[in-house]
Design a protein around this motif. Structure first.
Motif, short mmCIF file in Angstrom:
data_model
loop_
_atom_site.label_atom_id
_atom_site.label_comp_id
_atom_site.label_asym_id
_atom_site.label_seq_id
_atom_site.Cartn_x
_atom_site.Cartn_y
_atom_site.Cartn_z
N MET A 1 6.09 6.72 -1.13
CA MET A 1 6.35 5.53 -0.63
C MET A 1 7.65 5.13 0.00
O MET A 1 8.70 5.54 -0.69
CB MET A 1 5.66 4.36 -1.57
CG MET A 1 5.55 2.87 -0.81
SD MET A 1 6.81 1.69 -1.26
CE MET A 1 8.03 2.24 -2.35
N MET B 1 -0.56 4.04 6.02
CA MET B 1 -0.77 4.66 4.80
C MET B 1 -1.82 5.67 4.98
O MET B 1 -2.64 5.85 5.85
CB MET B 1 -1.62 3.83 3.82
CG MET B 1 -0.81 2.92 3.23
SD MET B 1 -1.83 1.41 2.31
CE MET B 1 -1.71 0.17 3.63
N VAL C 1 -4.35 6.96 -1.16
CA VAL C 1 -3.25 7.09 -0.33
C VAL C 1 -2.23 8.22 -0.84
O VAL C 1 -1.93 8.09 -1.96
CB VAL C 1 -2.23 5.86 -0.47
CG1 VAL C 1 -1.09 5.75 0.27
CG2 VAL C 1 -3.06 4.60 0.11
N SER D 1 2.88 6.16 2.29
CA SER D 1 2.91 5.11 2.74
C SER D 1 4.52 4.82 3.51
O SER D 1 5.43 5.42 2.80
CB SER D 1 2.51 3.84 2.03
OG SER D 1 3.32 3.87 1.02
#
Length: 122
Positions: free
Chosen positions: A40, A105, A113, A116
């Protein structure tokens, strides 16, 4: 959502569940959609961790608890979203207070996922 390949209908369900989880600030529910080795990227991560990238579902959970764990509810509004079947990418445009964001994502074949990235502005 996890456990099956994403398609447009699954992406629509994901967006609704994702928004509802963030409105409740249910970080565990949000992270449940992430693969164990997900990455992320966020400008907020840079300011809180010293790195713009957080790797691994458990580290993402810890980061979000630090960043958002102090609030009980969030008035997150979905402005729009799009699904790109060819690259298994969901892009969501949302607003929280006066902050607007776009976030993409990428999903694996199991519907989790794997990557992201969020972009914020006013």
């Amino acid at each position: 959502m996890s456990g099956r390949r994403m398609d447009r209908a699954a992406a629509e369900r994901f967006v609704a569940a994702w928004c509802a989880s963030w409105c409740r600030v249910d970080i565990d529910a949000v992270v449940a959609h992430f693969a164990d080795d997900a990455q992320m990227r966020s400008p907020l991560a840079l300011s809180l961790t010293g790195s713009p990238v957080v790797t691994g579902a458990e580290k993402i959970r810890a980061y979000w608890r630090e960043a958002y764990g102090h609030i009980e509810r969030a008035d997150l509004k979905i402005l729009s979203w799009s699904w790109d079947e060819a690259i298994a990418r969901l892009t969501v445009w949302w607003q929280l207070g006066d902050t607007r964001a776009s976030e993409f994502m990428d999903f694996d074949d199991a519907g989790r996922v794997v990557r992201s990235e969020a972009f914020y502005g006013k």
